[in-house]
Design a protein around this motif. Structure first.
Motif, PDB file in Angstrom:
ATOM      1  N   SER A  16       0.796  -1.229   0.000  1.00 52.71           N
ATOM      2  CA  SER A  16       0.000   0.000   0.000  1.00 52.71           C
ATOM      3  C   SER A  16       0.826   1.274   0.000  1.00 52.71           C
ATOM      4  O   SER A  16       0.261   2.370  -0.082  1.00 52.71           O
ATOM      5  CB  SER A  16      -0.923   0.011   1.230  1.00 52.71           C
ATOM      6  OG  SER A  16      -0.154  -0.121   2.423  1.00 52.71           O
ATOM      7  N   VAL A  17       2.132   1.175   0.094  1.00 57.44           N
ATOM      8  CA  VAL A  17       2.970   2.358   0.286  1.00 57.44           C
ATOM      9  C   VAL A  17       2.836   3.345  -0.875  1.00 57.44           C
ATOM     10  O   VAL A  17       2.663   4.556  -0.657  1.00 57.44           O
ATOM     11  CB  VAL A  17       4.443   1.959   0.496  1.00 57.44           C
ATOM     12  CG1 VAL A  17       5.336   3.196   0.515  1.00 57.44           C
ATOM     13  CG2 VAL A  17       4.597   1.184   1.794  1.00 57.44           C
ATOM     14  N   ASP A  18       2.902   2.871  -2.112  1.00 59.29           N
ATOM     15  CA  ASP A  18       2.785   3.776  -3.253  1.00 59.29           C
ATOM     16  C   ASP A  18       1.428   4.467  -3.282  1.00 59.29           C
ATOM     17  O   ASP A  18       1.330   5.654  -3.641  1.00 59.29           O
ATOM     18  CB  ASP A  18       2.998   3.019  -4.563  1.00 59.29           C
ATOM     19  CG  ASP A  18       4.463   2.720  -4.841  1.00 59.29           C
ATOM     20  OD1 ASP A  18       5.328   3.239  -4.108  1.00 59.29           O
ATOM     21  OD2 ASP A  18       4.741   1.969  -5.790  1.00 59.29           O
ATOM     22  N   PHE A  19       0.377   3.758  -2.921  1.00 61.15           N
ATOM     23  CA  PHE A  19      -0.958   4.360  -2.908  1.00 61.15           C
ATOM     24  C   PHE A  19      -1.060   5.460  -1.857  1.00 61.15           C
ATOM     25  O   PHE A  19      -1.656   6.503  -2.094  1.00 61.15           O
ATOM     26  CB  PHE A  19      -2.015   3.282  -2.656  1.00 61.15           C
ATOM     27  CG  PHE A  19      -2.097   2.241  -3.740  1.00 61.15           C
ATOM     28  CD1 PHE A  19      -2.206   2.601  -5.071  1.00 61.15           C
ATOM     29  CD2 PHE A  19      -2.067   0.885  -3.430  1.00 61.15           C
ATOM     30  CE1 PHE A  19      -2.288   1.642  -6.081  1.00 61.15           C
ATOM     31  CE2 PHE A  19      -2.147  -0.076  -4.427  1.00 61.15           C
ATOM     32  CZ  PHE A  19      -2.249   0.303  -5.749  1.00 61.15           C
ATOM     33  N   HIS A  20      -0.471   5.222  -0.687  1.00 62.85           N
ATOM     34  CA  HIS A  20      -0.462   6.269   0.334  1.00 62.85           C
ATOM     35  C   HIS A  20       0.336   7.479  -0.146  1.00 62.85           C
ATOM     36  O   HIS A  20      -0.079   8.630   0.074  1.00 62.85           O
ATOM     37  CB  HIS A  20       0.136   5.738   1.634  1.00 62.85           C
ATOM     38  CG  HIS A  20      -0.819   4.942   2.458  1.00 62.85           C
ATOM     39  ND1 HIS A  20      -1.956   5.476   3.001  1.00 62.85           N
ATOM     40  CD2 HIS A  20      -0.804   3.638   2.836  1.00 62.85           C
ATOM     41  CE1 HIS A  20      -2.614   4.552   3.685  1.00 62.85           C
ATOM     42  NE2 HIS A  20      -1.936   3.423   3.586  1.00 62.85           N
ATOM     43  N   ALA A  21       1.461   7.228  -0.795  1.00 60.53           N
ATOM     44  CA  ALA A  21       2.278   8.330  -1.297  1.00 60.53           C
ATOM     45  C   ALA A  21       1.525   9.150  -2.344  1.00 60.53           C
ATOM     46  O   ALA A  21       1.596  10.390  -2.350  1.00 60.53           O
ATOM     47  CB  ALA A  21       3.583   7.792  -1.876  1.00 60.53           C
ATOM     48  N   LEU A  81      -7.835   2.384  -1.992  1.00 60.89           N
ATOM     49  CA  LEU A  81      -7.960   1.284  -1.034  1.00 60.89           C
ATOM     50  C   LEU A  81      -8.360  -0.020  -1.701  1.00 60.89           C
ATOM     51  O   LEU A  81      -7.860  -1.092  -1.344  1.00 60.89           O
ATOM     52  CB  LEU A  81      -8.967   1.649   0.059  1.00 60.89           C
ATOM     53  CG  LEU A  81      -9.167   0.617   1.172  1.00 60.89           C
ATOM     54  CD1 LEU A  81      -7.846   0.287   1.867  1.00 60.89           C
ATOM     55  CD2 LEU A  81     -10.184   1.125   2.186  1.00 60.89           C
ATOM     56  N   ALA A  82      -9.235   0.048  -2.703  1.00 61.45           N
ATOM     57  CA  ALA A  82      -9.706  -1.171  -3.378  1.00 61.45           C
ATOM     58  C   ALA A  82      -8.586  -1.874  -4.140  1.00 61.45           C
ATOM     59  O   ALA A  82      -8.722  -3.069  -4.480  1.00 61.45           O
ATOM     60  CB  ALA A  82     -10.847  -0.825  -4.334  1.00 61.45           C
ATOM     61  N   SER A  83      -7.492  -1.168  -4.404  1.00 62.12           N
ATOM     62  CA  SER A  83      -6.375  -1.759  -5.154  1.00 62.12           C
ATOM     63  C   SER A  83      -5.299  -2.356  -4.247  1.00 62.12           C
ATOM     64  O   SER A  83      -4.358  -2.984  -4.741  1.00 62.12           O
ATOM     65  CB  SER A  83      -5.732  -0.693  -6.048  1.00 62.12           C
ATOM     66  OG  SER A  83      -6.650  -0.209  -7.003  1.00 62.12           O
ATOM     67  N   VAL A  84      -5.411  -2.171  -2.947  1.00 59.75           N
ATOM     68  CA  VAL A  84      -4.410  -2.699  -2.016  1.00 59.75           C
ATOM     69  C   VAL A  84      -4.499  -4.224  -1.979  1.00 59.75           C
ATOM     70  O   VAL A  84      -5.576  -4.803  -1.858  1.00 59.75           O
ATOM     71  CB  VAL A  84      -4.619  -2.116  -0.607  1.00 59.75           C
ATOM     72  CG1 VAL A  84      -3.682  -2.796   0.397  1.00 59.75           C
ATOM     73  CG2 VAL A  84      -4.373  -0.608  -0.622  1.00 59.75           C
ATOM     74  N   ARG A  85      -3.353  -4.864  -2.051  1.00 56.66           N
ATOM     75  CA  ARG A  85      -3.288  -6.322  -2.022  1.00 56.66           C
ATOM     76  C   ARG A  85      -2.271  -6.778  -0.967  1.00 56.66           C
ATOM     77  O   ARG A  85      -1.308  -6.059  -0.686  1.00 56.66           O
ATOM     78  CB  ARG A  85      -2.868  -6.881  -3.390  1.00 56.66           C
ATOM     79  CG  ARG A  85      -3.883  -6.610  -4.495  1.00 56.66           C
ATOM     80  CD  ARG A  85      -5.152  -7.404  -4.295  1.00 56.66           C
ATOM     81  NE  ARG A  85      -6.111  -7.191  -5.368  1.00 56.66           N
ATOM     82  CZ  ARG A  85      -7.069  -6.262  -5.353  1.00 56.66           C
ATOM     83  NH1 ARG A  85      -7.157  -5.440  -4.315  1.00 56.66           N
ATOM     84  NH2 ARG A  85      -7.896  -6.128  -6.364  1.00 56.66           N
ATOM     85  N   PRO A  86      -2.457  -7.964  -0.432  1.00 56.99           N
ATOM     86  CA  PRO A  86      -1.473  -8.470   0.534  1.00 56.99           C
ATOM     87  C   PRO A  86      -0.229  -8.976  -0.174  1.00 56.99           C
ATOM     88  O   PRO A  86      -0.280  -9.366  -1.348  1.00 56.99           O
ATOM     89  CB  PRO A  86      -2.213  -9.619   1.207  1.00 56.99           C
ATOM     90  CG  PRO A  86      -3.162 -10.115   0.156  1.00 56.99           C
ATOM     91  CD  PRO A  86      -3.592  -8.886  -0.615  1.00 56.99           C
TER      92      PRO A  86
END
Length: 224
Positions: A16-21, A81-86
């Motif tokens: 999720s780091v890139d999405f938060h950035a 958020l919907a694109s976050v994956r484990p």
């Protein structure tokens, strides 16, 4: 012997780091501040209380810091958020920790609602014994508050647990709480920066730690 392993979430259990950035970059731009994606990314792992002062003055934070952070949160949830994956093998790793007779805890600078969503995404909600989030702390990472909060909930001292995280801020925060830290490259920080912050060992990601569990610092600490 250690009694618990405490995991960070963003960049450690979920990608999720890139999405938060991106969300932070867009939020700063929306409020008229020139903060690049790369600059924002270098601060991911901190909560907003620690991240905002890196780029804004005290006057700017007082004027619109809260509004900026709220805009960022809404943007992240609606767009990313919907694109976050484990990451691979996360449930296997946490189950391996439990099979070793250790408690599994999560200590994250994320907001509480985001944290529980991440645990659902990672498929590990039922594998986690205790959590702490930004709502449990006065100050987010690299301050030790979030780790101290989860240790208090577990009724353990720092030397009874080991942390796992992807950012230098995880190592700095856990170290201040008396814990040693394992670093993960999955969040995008360099091995050099993680070791300089205090990580005792560094792995590419959860799957690598799972594969080398017995030889890892967790296995070594458990035998002390």
């Amino acid at each position: 012997m250690i009694k618990a392993v405490t995991f960070d979430v963003d960049g450690t259990l979920v990608d999720s780091v890139d999405f938060h950035a991106l969300a932070w970059h867009e939020a700063f731009k929306h409020f008229g501040h020139d903060v690049t994606f790369e600059q924002a990314r270098s601060q991911i792992g901190k909560g907003g209380d620690q991240l905002l002062p890196t780029f804004l003055s005290e006057e700017e934070i007082a004027d619109h810091g809260e509004a900026l952070e709220q805009w960022r949160s809404k943007r992240f949830k609606s767009a990313y958020l919907a694109s976050v994956r484990p990451f691979c093998a996360v449930p296997l790793l946490l189950q391996r920790v439990r099979d070793a007779g250790l408690k599994v805890a999560v200590a994250s600078s994320a907001k509480e609602d985001e944290l529980h969503t991440y645990l659902d995404i990672a498929g590990v909600t039922k594998l986690v014994d205790m959590t702490s989030s930004s709502s449990d702390a006065d100050n987010s990472k690299p301050a030790p508050d979030i780790f101290e909060a989860v240790l208090a909930k577990l009724k353990l001292k720092g030397s009874d647990a080991i942390a796992v995280g992807d950012a230098p801020y995880d190592a700095q925060a856990s170290g201040k709480a008396g814990m040693e830290c394992i670093g993960m490259l999955a969040g995008g920080f360099t091995e050099e920066s993680l070791r300089a912050a205090g990580c005792v060992e560094v792995y590419p990601g959860p799957a690598a730690l799972f594969a080398r569990f017995d030889a890892s610092p967790i296995g070594a600490f458990k035998q002390r």
